[in-house]
Write an enzyme that holds these catalytic residues in place. Sequence first.
Site, PDB file in Angstrom:
ATOM      1  N   PRO A 111       0.796  -1.237   0.000  1.00 14.81           N
ATOM      2  CA  PRO A 111       0.000   0.000   0.000  1.00 14.81           C
ATOM      3  C   PRO A 111       0.831   1.291   0.000  1.00 14.81           C
ATOM      4  CG  PRO A 111      -0.926  -1.578   1.527  1.00 14.81           C
ATOM      5  CD  PRO A 111       0.414  -2.132   1.109  1.00 14.81           C
ATOM      6  N   ASP A 112       2.099   1.208   0.394  1.00 12.14           N
ATOM      7  CA  ASP A 112       2.909   2.427   0.445  1.00 12.14           C
ATOM      8  C   ASP A 112       3.177   3.034  -0.931  1.00 12.14           C
ATOM      9  OD1 ASP A 112       2.925   1.881   3.139  1.00 12.14           O
ATOM     10  OD2 ASP A 112       5.039   2.363   3.411  1.00 12.14           O
ATOM     11  N   PRO A 113       3.760   2.284  -1.860  1.00 12.75           N
ATOM     12  CA  PRO A 113       3.973   2.909  -3.169  1.00 12.75           C
ATOM     13  C   PRO A 113       2.656   3.244  -3.860  1.00 12.75           C
ATOM     14  CG  PRO A 113       4.507   0.570  -3.268  1.00 12.75           C
ATOM     15  CD  PRO A 113       4.344   0.920  -1.811  1.00 12.75           C
TER      16      PRO A 113
END
Lengths: 413, 365
Positions: free
Chosen positions: A178-180
């Site tokens: 989910p971060d990038p």
Amino acid sequence: MTAAPGAILGGVRVLDLTHAWAGPFATQLLADYGAEVIKIETCDRPDMLRFSTWPTNETRPDAYNRGGWFQYLGRNKLSLTLDLKQAQGQDLFKRLVGQSDVVIENFSASVMRRLGLDYAVLQAVNPRLIMISMPGYGTVGPYRDFVAFGEMIEPFAGLSELTGYADGGPLRLAVAYPDPVAGFHAALATLLALRQRRQSGQGQHIHIPHREPITRMLGAAVLDYTVNGRTLCRIGNRHRAWAPHGCYPCRGPDSWITIAVRHDAEWTALRRVLGEPAWTHDPRFANSLKRWKHADLLDQFMMATTQLWEATALAMRLCAAGIPAGVVQTNRDLLGDAHLRTRQAFWVIAHRLAGTHPYPAPSIRLAETPPGLMRPAPNLGEHNTDVLTRLLGLSPAEIQDLEAKGVIGTAAR
Amino acid sequence: MAEFGAHVIKVEPPTGDITRHRAPFAHDQPHPEGSLQYLYLNTAKRSITLHVGCQAGMRLFEALIQHVDVVISDHPAPAPAIVLSEHELIYTCIRPFGLDGPHADWPSTELTMQALGGVMAIVGDPDRPPVQLGGEQASYVGGLNAAVATLLALEAREHTGRGQVIDISIQESLLTILGNIPILYSHLATVARRIGSRHHRTHPTAIYPCRDGYVGIAVQTPQQWEALCLLVDQPELLVDPCFTTGVQRAERADELDAMLLPWFLARTRQEVMLACQARRIPVGLSCTIPELLDDPQYNASGFFQDIDHPSTGTVRYPGGAFQMPSTSGALTRAPLLGEQNMRVYAGWLGISPHEQARLRSQGVL
């Protein structure tokens, strides 16, 4: 005529308060295209990324300037330390806001307000300011103050229940997917807001919640439930219509190939590549529907056959015959991938302390207006003097005073 | 892009986009207006039909692009000629392996892209085959890259006055979601493999079973580790030198799980989440789709939107990924096949209804 590398965002100044992966990923995208990204950290709590992926037991005092992951995401950025808990730090920050286009932060939802630096305050300083906030769950609702780390957001957003073996539990990517994804959305929001500002003259404040983009990427599965009442389950590497469709072992340790056969013509071609073994003529595999119904049996035969092949050789043969196939590539394989190398998908970056290594290049490389490598990742506080002198006109004595008070610094505490 | 106000015109072959023919369908009735994937991916867009593969169709396409800023395609063929003649046009091409290089023309699917992009190597149990991420994530990540790239090219055009061809490779797009995994090899010569739901460099960062299902947990900072040890009433772990750093804990994850899991298995996942979050430990449910639709946070933030479509009636869709104060944020339903033919062909190109009927009968529209 091709523009100079990193020129197209050359007029955009970004104050980057983000840490970890999602936010720094967004600002890396902007920095690679020439935005002046000033990464703001404190000496008490430098970006946690600085401590990641450099020899496990690194004890040298400047380890935070050498971490591999920070070298990757920190390229092209400037580093300024600024203690935002001190009034003087807040004041300097506001003066920088007056000369900047974008502020981006991924603190918990309440932090900027507590620091007295919420959008209303900053907008009063600079009405053209674009602010991007990346809270875990948004600004309202019962979870708004919950802690969010990408690794638990993946299951929380619903992706893990769709990932894994049919007979196993939910799984996830070994890194925080989910971060990038949030980072891409933050970069997109920044570019949209810059475009809009050109017309309106006004900035705006945009929130990118960490969890929502992942749920959004489950679209058809959500509709299958809301329209048909169906709750999809995990199916491993199977496909909902095609067979064979899977990940099969090849010769050698932990060597795997994926093969996807979409229709009868590809099945005929697969049979030919595999040398027409007797099992491929089994009437249970005679057409798409039959193969799909007998996928368990089919997979057993496939595994027994692929084991005799070297993975890359089989993939080449299959692809040449028009059948989608691909080797499961590890990080080592990716760095040696001839296709990626031909396309210059890695940049070799030299840093005085971290050494010379390949890193993934920007995945977006516009040919006419290319990204550039202007500088390697900055050491902590490397650009304190540059930023404070060039943008705020501070004198050497004033800068020394800030250092003495611990508002700025170049060493982690 | 459509969500944020771009006028996106989906150019479909007369038989409809390929996703119109893919399951799942509304009420499981195969119909070109009922593909749920199509309905979901095409909200806020318009649809025209055009057979680009014939001369008359290509001429119409060339006339249409006089009216547009951007062409987005997964097909490389018409790009170079068009861009050479249209200096302001941006042509974004999304391909599995990009426009050039030795594998440029390899066949591929979502599954094989996830394998070649390095994703599958780090999903799955160590003693079982690598497994794909669910829900066609490779395609979505390629799409995200293409959207950002297109915005960058629009920004560039403000300065240069010129468009360009954008070469998006899904394989390279996937490299970006691997984070430090390539760096693990280039800096530490460590080949990263699948490790169940765990993390290579810290623990407990995993998906844990509880009495009634699963939670995701991400303990990484010293503060979170301390809070967890106290919560599960194992303070002795805090002074155990074997478990001080995340890397140490990752190396002894089995041992640690044997000590921690009984606490989780004795509780419901709701209890676990609330107890952990109250102590600033990042824990969330592993949500099923029905749970997402009932999620109190999503309901409070208005994330889901109700959209009416002739094939489905009014149903819930995931809403926009983020809201911009400057746009409405309300999504409109996906278009019917060729729904805007009249408006575009008559309005833009001045093609009369009579002429359109002729083109339709010839299979051009």
